[in-house]
Design a protein around this motif. Structure first.
Motif, PDB file in Angstrom:
ATOM      1  N   PRO A 160      25.716  -5.063  14.242  1.00 15.37           N
ATOM      2  CA  PRO A 160      27.165  -4.443  13.895  1.00 15.37           C
ATOM      3  C   PRO A 160      27.500  -3.271  14.658  1.00 15.37           C
ATOM      4  CG  PRO A 160      25.568  -4.843  12.068  1.00 15.37           C
ATOM      5  CD  PRO A 160      24.699  -4.991  12.995  1.00 15.37           C
ATOM      6  N   GLY A 161      28.783  -3.417  15.126  1.00 19.64           N
ATOM      7  CA  GLY A 161      29.369  -2.450  16.016  1.00 19.64           C
ATOM      8  C   GLY A 161      29.242  -2.763  17.204  1.00 19.64           C
ATOM      9  N   ASP A 162      28.473  -3.723  17.898  1.00 18.27           N
ATOM     10  CA  ASP A 162      28.370  -4.108  19.271  1.00 18.27           C
ATOM     11  C   ASP A 162      29.700  -4.912  19.440  1.00 18.27           C
ATOM     12  OD1 ASP A 162      25.866  -3.209  19.809  1.00 18.27           O
ATOM     13  OD2 ASP A 162      24.910  -5.229  19.740  1.00 18.27           O
ATOM     14  N   VAL A 163      30.391  -4.970  20.852  1.00 17.54           N
ATOM     15  CA  VAL A 163      31.479  -5.359  21.126  1.00 17.54           C
ATOM     16  C   VAL A 163      31.206  -6.536  22.306  1.00 17.54           C
ATOM     17  CG1 VAL A 163      33.901  -4.715  22.102  1.00 17.54           C
ATOM     18  CG2 VAL A 163      32.507  -3.077  20.892  1.00 17.54           C
ATOM     19  N   LEU A 164      31.942  -7.460  22.032  1.00 21.05           N
ATOM     20  CA  LEU A 164      32.029  -8.765  22.940  1.00 21.05           C
ATOM     21  C   LEU A 164      33.418  -8.675  23.437  1.00 21.05           C
ATOM     22  CD1 LEU A 164      30.315 -10.912  24.344  1.00 21.05           C
ATOM     23  CD2 LEU A 164      30.977 -12.399  22.284  1.00 21.05           C
ATOM     24  N   VAL A 165      33.461  -8.435  24.746  1.00 20.90           N
ATOM     25  CA  VAL A 165      34.738  -8.419  25.764  1.00 20.90           C
ATOM     26  C   VAL A 165      34.992  -9.684  26.354  1.00 20.90           C
ATOM     27  CG1 VAL A 165      36.262  -7.317  27.435  1.00 20.90           C
ATOM     28  CG2 VAL A 165      34.629  -6.237  25.711  1.00 20.90           C
ATOM     29  N   ASP A 166      36.083 -10.508  25.958  1.00 17.19           N
ATOM     30  CA  ASP A 166      36.311 -11.833  26.417  1.00 17.19           C
ATOM     31  C   ASP A 166      37.513 -11.979  27.460  1.00 17.19           C
ATOM     32  OD1 ASP A 166      36.835 -14.746  26.761  1.00 17.19           O
ATOM     33  OD2 ASP A 166      37.215 -15.087  24.805  1.00 17.19           O
ATOM     34  N   VAL A 167      37.015 -12.071  28.840  1.00 17.70           N
ATOM     35  CA  VAL A 167      38.063 -12.404  29.869  1.00 17.70           C
ATOM     36  C   VAL A 167      38.463 -13.603  30.245  1.00 17.70           C
ATOM     37  CG1 VAL A 167      37.588  -9.760  30.592  1.00 17.70           C
ATOM     38  CG2 VAL A 167      36.487 -11.819  31.729  1.00 17.70           C
ATOM     39  N   SER A 168      37.993 -14.660  29.408  1.00 12.26           N
ATOM     40  CA  SER A 168      38.166 -16.061  29.977  1.00 12.26           C
ATOM     41  C   SER A 168      39.481 -16.452  29.877  1.00 12.26           C
ATOM     42  CB  SER A 168      37.353 -16.836  28.802  1.00 12.26           C
ATOM     43  OG  SER A 168      37.885 -16.887  27.686  1.00 12.26           O
ATOM     44  N   GLY A 169      40.358 -15.925  29.360  1.00 17.00           N
ATOM     45  CA  GLY A 169      41.893 -16.198  29.365  1.00 17.00           C
ATOM     46  C   GLY A 169      42.163 -17.644  28.498  1.00 17.00           C
ATOM     47  N   ILE A 180      28.212  -3.193  24.790  1.00 17.54           N
ATOM     48  CA  ILE A 180      29.304  -3.857  25.046  1.00 17.54           C
ATOM     49  C   ILE A 180      28.883  -4.959  26.141  1.00 17.54           C
ATOM     50  CG2 ILE A 180      31.522  -3.470  26.636  1.00 17.54           C
ATOM     51  CD1 ILE A 180      31.327  -0.571  26.088  1.00 17.54           C
ATOM     52  N   HIS A 181      29.371  -5.977  25.743  1.00 15.08           N
ATOM     53  CA  HIS A 181      28.970  -7.203  26.548  1.00 15.08           C
ATOM     54  C   HIS A 181      30.336  -7.743  27.034  1.00 15.08           C
ATOM     55  CE1 HIS A 181      25.943  -7.028  23.364  1.00 15.08           C
ATOM     56  NE2 HIS A 181      25.229  -7.263  24.270  1.00 15.08           N
ATOM     57  N   LEU A 182      30.515  -8.253  28.246  1.00 17.27           N
ATOM     58  CA  LEU A 182      31.519  -9.146  29.033  1.00 17.27           C
ATOM     59  C   LEU A 182      31.139 -10.476  29.045  1.00 17.27           C
ATOM     60  CD1 LEU A 182      31.824  -6.438  31.990  1.00 17.27           C
ATOM     61  CD2 LEU A 182      33.014  -6.252  29.826  1.00 17.27           C
ATOM     62  N   LEU A 183      32.144 -11.234  28.473  1.00 17.65           N
ATOM     63  CA  LEU A 183      31.808 -12.558  28.383  1.00 17.65           C
ATOM     64  C   LEU A 183      32.641 -13.299  29.696  1.00 17.65           C
ATOM     65  CD1 LEU A 183      31.049 -15.166  26.871  1.00 17.65           C
ATOM     66  CD2 LEU A 183      33.382 -15.017  25.510  1.00 17.65           C
ATOM     67  N   ASP A 184      31.843 -13.705  30.534  1.00 14.83           N
ATOM     68  CA  ASP A 184      32.370 -14.223  31.946  1.00 14.83           C
ATOM     69  C   ASP A 184      32.160 -15.700  31.926  1.00 14.83           C
ATOM     70  OD1 ASP A 184      33.414 -14.431  34.445  1.00 14.83           O
ATOM     71  OD2 ASP A 184      31.875 -13.323  35.342  1.00 14.83           O
ATOM     72  N   LEU A 185      33.095 -16.559  31.216  1.00  9.86           N
ATOM     73  CA  LEU A 185      32.890 -17.777  31.276  1.00  9.86           C
ATOM     74  C   LEU A 185      34.336 -18.303  31.467  1.00  9.86           C
ATOM     75  CD1 LEU A 185      30.216 -18.609  28.173  1.00  9.86           C
ATOM     76  CD2 LEU A 185      29.886 -18.945  30.684  1.00  9.86           C
ATOM     77  N   TYR A 206      32.320  -6.420  16.781  1.00  9.05           N
ATOM     78  CA  TYR A 206      33.742  -6.508  17.356  1.00  9.05           C
ATOM     79  C   TYR A 206      34.041  -7.694  18.483  1.00  9.05           C
ATOM     80  CZ  TYR A 206      34.333  -2.069  15.119  1.00  9.05           C
ATOM     81  OH  TYR A 206      34.524  -1.113  14.078  1.00  9.05           O
ATOM     82  N   TYR A 207      35.166  -8.329  18.581  1.00  8.43           N
ATOM     83  CA  TYR A 207      35.633  -9.195  19.488  1.00  8.43           C
ATOM     84  C   TYR A 207      36.910  -8.733  20.219  1.00  8.43           C
ATOM     85  CZ  TYR A 207      35.547 -13.734  21.729  1.00  8.43           C
ATOM     86  OH  TYR A 207      35.423 -14.841  22.631  1.00  8.43           O
ATOM     87  N   VAL A 208      36.987  -8.473  21.581  1.00  2.00           N
ATOM     88  CA  VAL A 208      38.088  -7.951  22.231  1.00  2.00           C
ATOM     89  C   VAL A 208      38.488  -8.942  23.507  1.00  2.00           C
ATOM     90  CG1 VAL A 208      39.204  -6.176  23.610  1.00  2.00           C
ATOM     91  CG2 VAL A 208      37.587  -5.395  21.659  1.00  2.00           C
ATOM     92  N   ASP A 209      39.838  -9.419  23.386  1.00  4.37           N
ATOM     93  CA  ASP A 209      40.234 -10.287  24.466  1.00  4.37           C
ATOM     94  C   ASP A 209      41.145  -9.385  25.490  1.00  4.37           C
ATOM     95  OD1 ASP A 209      41.897 -10.439  21.869  1.00  4.37           O
ATOM     96  OD2 ASP A 209      43.416 -11.219  23.406  1.00  4.37           O
TER      97      ASP A 209
END
Length: 241
Positions: free
Chosen positions: A85-94, A61-66, A113-116
């Motif tokens: 495959p199966g890794d998740v990138l969580v985007d909290v950038s808005g 699980i990766h958190l995108l903080d940009l 996976y890409y989750v906002d």
């Protein structure tokens, strides 16, 4: 077992939020400014996104903080080639929801996976998430910590959580303008009135009386375009006793 999460960037100090929520962040600083902000904060730093491959357990699980903008796409270009495959990138950038949906489609081609996400804010205790149900399920142990007691709510497909942020800010802007217009009306009232006290005492509610605002605004020469538009469909022919 300690939850570990990769953090890309430091725009919103998400690594610190994760640490304080009981998640162990492993951070990648995208520039010297990010690195200086993370140094000395009891947060492990890596020199390259490829280092996450060995440090984090799959699915990672990766958190995108940009901040919103092209820097997100540039980082994705370099980071997602080291994901599986199966890794998740969580985007909290808005970011703008259309950009988020585009990035989701791009990551999907690599089965990543890409989750906002919309983090809890003043007036909203829940964490909102958009994306594939399976992706949110994988990320929920981390998201639940970031929610700090609130719920993790899947509000729709990719981009839905970032769209919700736009709606929240649009509503906030409209309310702010409406309050300003109400203050103008209160100060323009021809009788004796303690306008600040009056405004603190009233609370918003719907009703047919709102239609009378149009006539009052004209007679008091107060500009209330937002209030006028809001009450336009309201009929003004009822008498209240």
């Amino acid at each position: 077992m300690t939850l570990k999460v990769g953090v890309l960037g430091a725009a919103r100090k998400l690594a610190l939020l994760a640490r304080d929520a009981g998640v162990q962040p492993i951070a990648y600083a995208t520039d010297d400014l990010d690195r200086s902000g993370l140094s000395g904060q009891d947060i492990a730093l890596v020199d390259a996104t490829a280092d996450f491959f060995e440090i984090l357990d799959h699915p990672r699980i990766h958190l995108l903080d940009l901040r919103p903008g092209p820097a997100i796409d540039a980082l994705i270009d370099s980071a997602y080639v080291t994901m599986e495959p199966g890794d998740v990138l969580v985007d909290v950038s808005g970011s703008y929801w259309g950009d988020t949906a585009r990035r989701w489609r791009r990551m999907r081609h690599r089965a990543i996976y890409y989750v906002d996400v919309a983090l809890p804010e003043a007036g909203r205790d829940d964490l909102l998430a958009g994306g594939d149900p399976r992706a949110i399920e994988i990320a929920t142990p981390v998201l639940a910590r970031l929610a700090r007691g609130g719920r993790v709510l899947r509000v729709g497909a990719a981009g839905a959580a970032h769209f919700a942020l736009q709606l929240e800010e649009a509503l906030g802007t409209a309310v702010s303008h409406a309050r300003s217009e109400v203050q103008q009306l209160a100060e323009a009232w021809p009788g004796e009135v303690d306008a600040p006290l009056l405004l603190r005492a009233v609370a918003p509610r719907a009703g047919d009386r709102a239609g009378w605002v149009l006539d009052d605004a004209m007679h008091m020469e107060a500009a209330v375009p937002l209030l006028a538009q809001a009450v336009m469909p309201v009929t003004n022919d009822q008498v209240f006793y």
